[in-house]
Each structure stands twice: as C-alpha cells, then as structure tokens.
Design an enzyme around this catalytic site. Sequence first.
Site, PDB file in Angstrom:
ATOM      1  N   TYR A 123       0.837  -1.189   0.000  1.00  0.00           N
ATOM      2  CA  TYR A 123       0.000   0.000   0.000  1.00  0.00           C
ATOM      3  C   TYR A 123       0.879   1.248   0.000  1.00  0.00           C
ATOM      4  O   TYR A 123       1.979   1.239   0.554  1.00  0.00           O
ATOM      5  CB  TYR A 123      -0.921  -0.014   1.219  1.00  0.00           C
ATOM      6  CG  TYR A 123      -1.813  -1.236   1.289  1.00  0.00           C
ATOM      7  CD1 TYR A 123      -2.946  -1.327   0.497  1.00  0.00           C
ATOM      8  CD2 TYR A 123      -1.502  -2.296   2.136  1.00  0.00           C
ATOM      9  CE1 TYR A 123      -3.766  -2.449   0.556  1.00  0.00           C
ATOM     10  CE2 TYR A 123      -2.313  -3.417   2.197  1.00  0.00           C
ATOM     11  CZ  TYR A 123      -3.445  -3.497   1.409  1.00  0.00           C
ATOM     12  OH  TYR A 123      -4.244  -4.612   1.470  1.00  0.00           O
TER      13      TYR A 123
ATOM     14  N   ARG B 192       2.133   2.725   3.706  1.00  0.00           N
ATOM     15  CA  ARG B 192       2.450   1.869   4.841  1.00  0.00           C
ATOM     16  C   ARG B 192       3.176   0.604   4.388  1.00  0.00           C
ATOM     17  O   ARG B 192       3.069   0.184   3.245  1.00  0.00           O
ATOM     18  CB  ARG B 192       1.200   1.494   5.620  1.00  0.00           C
ATOM     19  CG  ARG B 192       0.078   0.883   4.803  1.00  0.00           C
ATOM     20  CD  ARG B 192      -1.248   1.077   5.520  1.00  0.00           C
ATOM     21  NE  ARG B 192      -2.386   0.480   4.841  1.00  0.00           N
ATOM     22  CZ  ARG B 192      -3.073   1.093   3.867  1.00  0.00           C
ATOM     23  NH1 ARG B 192      -2.692   2.276   3.429  1.00  0.00           N
ATOM     24  NH2 ARG B 192      -4.112   0.502   3.316  1.00  0.00           N
TER      25      ARG B 192
ATOM     26  N   CYS C 206      -0.740 -21.212  14.899  1.00  0.00           N
ATOM     27  CA  CYS C 206      -2.109 -21.489  14.464  1.00  0.00           C
ATOM     28  C   CYS C 206      -2.068 -22.390  13.239  1.00  0.00           C
ATOM     29  O   CYS C 206      -1.256 -22.183  12.332  1.00  0.00           O
ATOM     30  CB  CYS C 206      -2.829 -20.183  14.133  1.00  0.00           C
ATOM     31  SG  CYS C 206      -2.868 -19.006  15.498  1.00  0.00           S
TER      32      CYS C 206
ATOM     33  N   ASP D  10      -7.296 -17.699   3.905  1.00  0.00           N
ATOM     34  CA  ASP D  10      -6.375 -17.628   2.773  1.00  0.00           C
ATOM     35  C   ASP D  10      -6.131 -19.007   2.156  1.00  0.00           C
ATOM     36  O   ASP D  10      -6.631 -20.030   2.634  1.00  0.00           O
ATOM     37  CB  ASP D  10      -5.050 -17.003   3.212  1.00  0.00           C
ATOM     38  CG  ASP D  10      -5.191 -15.522   3.539  1.00  0.00           C
ATOM     39  OD1 ASP D  10      -6.018 -14.864   2.888  1.00  0.00           O
ATOM     40  OD2 ASP D  10      -4.478 -15.037   4.444  1.00  0.00           O
TER      41      ASP D  10
ATOM     42  N   LYS E  39      -6.432  -6.206   0.499  1.00  0.00           N
ATOM     43  CA  LYS E  39      -7.704  -6.501   1.150  1.00  0.00           C
ATOM     44  C   LYS E  39      -8.862  -5.907   0.355  1.00  0.00           C
ATOM     45  O   LYS E  39      -8.901  -4.706   0.116  1.00  0.00           O
ATOM     46  CB  LYS E  39      -7.700  -5.965   2.576  1.00  0.00           C
ATOM     47  CG  LYS E  39      -6.604  -6.573   3.456  1.00  0.00           C
ATOM     48  CD  LYS E  39      -6.590  -5.930   4.817  1.00  0.00           C
ATOM     49  CE  LYS E  39      -5.416  -6.444   5.632  1.00  0.00           C
ATOM     50  NZ  LYS E  39      -4.106  -5.992   5.080  1.00  0.00           N
TER      51      LYS E  39
END
Length: 372
Positions: free
Chosen positions: A110, A113, A126, A290, A334
């Site tokens: 982006y 950022r 996870c 994902d 996103k």
Amino acid sequence: MKRCKDYAAHYPKWNDWKWQVSNRITTADGIAGFLGMTETERSDVGQCLSAFRMAITPYYASLINPDDPDDPIRKVCVPSIQETYPCEDDMADPLGEVSESPVPHIVHRYPDRVLFLITLQCSTYCRYCTRRRVVGEEDRIISEPALKTALAYIRSHPEIRDVLISGGDPLVMGTEKLEHIISELRAIPHVDIIRIGTRVPVVLPMRITEELLTMLKKYQPIWINTHFTHPREITPESGKACATIVDAGIPLGNQTVLLRGINDRTEILKELFLKLVHLRVRPYYLYQCDLSRGIGHFRTTVDEGIEIMHALTGNISGYAVPKFVIDAPGGGGKVPINYNYVISKDDREVVMENFRGDIYRYPQPIDRQKTR
C-alpha cells in the site's frame, strides 16, 4: 477438566511468560499425553509434523476440552491429518508478499504503509497461518544487518507513515530487542503510526507485563491488533491482558479468520464480537481464509461469510461489526466483501433494503444547473 487456576497451582512458574514459551508443547507425544489421544490420532499428528511445525503454550493448551474431539481451540492449534491432503488451490505465498518485498523483511504493498516482519517465531502456531511457508520453520528474529537494511528502506521512502510490525509474533521477542526496533522506527520523522500485530493476549496473556507496556508507552502513537477467533479464548487471563493494554492508552483492535467448523456460525461470531467490545477491543476485520498450503479444510464459501455479516448488521451495534474482507490471492490486497443492499439506482433515486429486508427509496440530488 482442569482450568488455568488449577495448572497455576501445580506449576509455580505458570504465570511467567518465558516459562510458558520454554515449555511449549511441540511433539506428537507431548500433545497426546496432554489430550489422551488414540494411537491413530497420535500417528496423524506425527505425520503432519513432518511438514508443518507445532507449538502450543501450556496456557493455551489448558483451554482445550480433552473430552471433545471437535473442541474449537483444539482445531486451532493441534495438527490434523487434513493438513497433509493436497488441494489444487493451495499457494505457498497466497498474499504475494515475496513479490512485493523490496528488501528482506519489508512488504510494501500500500502507498503509505509497510509490513515489517521482524521474527519467524510465535508462542503458539495457528494451524491456519497464512505465512506457514516461513513462520515456525525456525525460531529466528531479524539480524542486526537485516534490520539496518529494512530501516534504511523506510527512511528513504517519506511516503511511509504507518509501519505494521508483525512476523511471527513480535511480542514473543524480549522487551529490550523489541524496544531497539521500535525506537529506531520512532526516530524516523515521517513514520507517524506504529502498529503491532500479535496473538499474545490470546495464547500467552502473561506476556502483557508492566515492563512491556511501560516501554511501549514511550513510543506513542502505537496501536495493537490482536487475533481472537472464538469466544472460548476470552478468559479472565486474556481479558485482563486486553484491559491492561487499553488502560495503558494503546488502542486495541481484533482480526478474526472465518474458519469452517470453528466459528462459521452467526451466533458464535456475535458472541465473540460482543465480548470483545465489552473488553474495549474493536472488531476490525473478519478475514476469508487464505489459500496457504494445508489449510483448505478450514475454508468456507464466500457466500457463508456474506450471510453471516448480513445477519449481524443491524442486529448488534455497528462498532461491534468488523469489515469482511478477502486478501486477494497473488497480492491484490484486502478487498471488502459486502451484502448488496442496493436493489437499483439511476439518476433519479436509489432503491435499497434495510437489515429487515424492508424497501426504501432515496432521491438523488437534482442538478439545478440543468434545470435553469
């Protein structure tokens, strides 16, 4: 079923975060002994560990109901043989981070950022991790030469005003090393916001110490996003960790991944989001799962996510409803995915439905220049 307080009474160092990390469950025998697994289940875990590593803090493991094979926390952290099943949609780097990494450890997708990956270590891995291609392969943090290169890149790009520190989990690092990185970022004039992505409040809440927060408060504005997935993860310990962060003046948001068989029901996510708001944690994103290798069994259809969001909207406060997004495969970023409330629109009006399905019309503004 033992609870955390029972384990704390048995293990004198239970509330020491370093003890928790040092005593993570990492083997098939270790988790089998903890849960009383069958020989087949133990073998399946061992087979999965040949491809993907496991680590679970004793605290987080203590939240599992050993009598329930479908326990949601068990599914989140204990390997399943399904991780070894191939899927034609699997991708090693589903978010295209490698292609948008101008220097090691930096992803610049982006305009204003960057993502700054400073460690490959988490306290708990996870099973649905999007970066499982690298995270957990070795407990390694960024080297000093690599840190200097990454910082030089940020300094040379004045358009960067926001740096998201992630990994791995940055808060598993020692406070001194973490402060070294944060202080270097704060010294860059055009870096306004520093964000930290961490699952520590969920899986290692004892890491949220006064020492850590005293350090972070020196470098405001800092924001933290954590990662609660199921209401069962909200405990007195994790609730205290969140309260301590917010009381320190650090805004706290949450990102949840939509996971089949874990939280893919409206009532589960409604309970989760309302409990988070009670803790002063803002539900921020609900992610479609994902396309990382070995996690196809966690994926729901996109329509399921849309319907859940539709069912939540208008029925709980707007600040308790996150944005549902797909992180577009290949590096598209996103993309918000919404229920379509607009039935039709033209130059005269917009026809729409509300959360109850009632129809309303909103007149378009008249171009008064054309009417003269």
